[in-house]
Scaffold this motif. Structure first.
Motif, short mmCIF file in Angstrom:
data_model
loop_
_atom_site.label_atom_id
_atom_site.label_comp_id
_atom_site.label_asym_id
_atom_site.label_seq_id
_atom_site.Cartn_x
_atom_site.Cartn_y
_atom_site.Cartn_z
N SER A 1 0.92 -1.82 0.39
CA SER A 1 0.60 0.32 -0.05
C SER A 1 0.54 1.29 0.17
N ARG B 1 0.45 4.04 -2.89
CA ARG B 1 0.35 5.12 -3.03
C ARG B 1 1.49 6.39 -3.67
N GLU C 1 -0.13 8.50 -5.67
CA GLU C 1 -0.65 9.50 -5.51
C GLU C 1 0.54 11.09 -4.69
#
Length: 323
Positions: free
Chosen positions: A95, A99, A103
């Protein structure tokens, strides 16, 4: 009244013209769009090299400050590392890496010490696998020259752009399609809403249009919760009266037939959400603006869902929707 969905006798000729139009654009303009992106990407890679001492010192604080450089670092190895391969080799949080990739941010709920440990492990893998044929200075005492740095940055930029070539082309094509729609509307007296206006899609003044407007719809799970779906072009007709909905236009382009048939359910889902949320009050129209490889299977599927379309090579068909 339908404009194109009820005229299958015209589909074959329109498909051929649409394919020719897309191919002509690709040959003449896609290389420029790709090249411009590569130039900017090369500059970004050079900045990454500078911040990591030309890939010889990938410190955790660098990744903490600029987590978005991770794709560049992945493309700097031999062989280039896919996201999942880096996760597996470094033994780091899936994760967290995703990310950073999507992002360009670090996890907000992970302790700083844990983040640093993960970053150290990623950096170690990247430094160990750094491509010596690109970063020729890695195994010598003499520092990298400006020419070598620029050459290395160009190679990495090519790898980065190659891995996202389709999105680059698709984005350039979408920008061109929206500009074409805007020009057509402006010639007929429509005006674009100012940026960041607080006008909602159903309160737009007659004779105005907007791009990439979010429209709230119910989530379809029986609750009151709603989600926003983006629509490429929203046009409130000049003839609209209070309470009328605007025309919703989704710009679609495709460079092959395969991907269009994979994506055709997206439009059906979107229009069904719109109808479920607003259609019980008054009709709401959602159409497609097509350029490229859309075959009869795709068109038949959309027609069965009640979704009409306008071909870019025959943009004046927009008049058939009251514009």
């Amino acid at each position: 009244m339908p404009v194109n969905l009820d005229k299958p006798h015209l589909w074959k000729a329109d498909i051929a013209r649409s394919v020719d139009m897309y191919n002509d654009w690709f040959i003449n303009f896609a290389p420029t769009a790709f090249r411009e992106t590569r130039i900017q990407t090369t500059k970004d890679v050079e900045e990454t090299l500078k911040s990591t001492e030309n890939l010889t010192n990938i410190r955790p604080e660098i990744l903490r400050k600029w987590p978005g450089v991770l794709p560049t670092l992945r493309m700097s190895t031999c062989p280039p590392l896919a996201v999942d391969r880096l996760i597996g080799l470094a033994g780091v949080s899936s994760s967290m890496v995703k990310r950073m990739e999507k992002e360009k941010q670090l996890p907000v709920r992970m302790a700083a010490a844990d983040i640093d440990r993960e970053l150290v492990k990623m950096a170690a893998v990247i430094e160990r696998l750094a491509d010596p044929d690109i970063f020729v200075w890695m195994k010598r005492s003499a520092p990298a020259t400006e020419v070598e740095i620029h050459r290395a940055a160009t190679i990495v930029a090519d790898r980065l752009c190659g891995s996202v070539a389709n999105p680059i082309i698709r984005n350039a094509q979408e920008q061109r399609q929206l500009a074409y729609i805007a020009n057509w509307l402006e010639e007929r007296g429509y005006s674009q809403l100012p940026a960041r206006s607080n006008v909602t899609f159903d309160t737009m003044p007659p004779g105005t249009y907007s791009f990439r407007m979010n429209i709230p719809v119910t989530n379809g799970e029986g609750g009151d919760a709603s989600i926003n779906i983006p629509v490429d072009t929203v046009v409130m007709r000049k003839s609209a009266t209070k309470g009328d909905y605007p025309l919703l236009i989704e710009a679609k382009s495709a460079g092959d037939f395969t991907n269009t048939n994979k994506r055709r359910k997206e439009e059906a889902q979107k229009v069904n959400q719109l109808r479920a949320t607003y259609g019980h009050i008054r009709p709401i129209e959602f159409i497609l603006f097509l350029c490229g490889y859309f075959d009869s299977g795709y068109l038949g599927y959309e027609a069965a869902e009640g979704i009409d379309w306008v071909w870019e090579h025959r943009i004046d068909d927009l008049e058939g929707f009251g514009l």
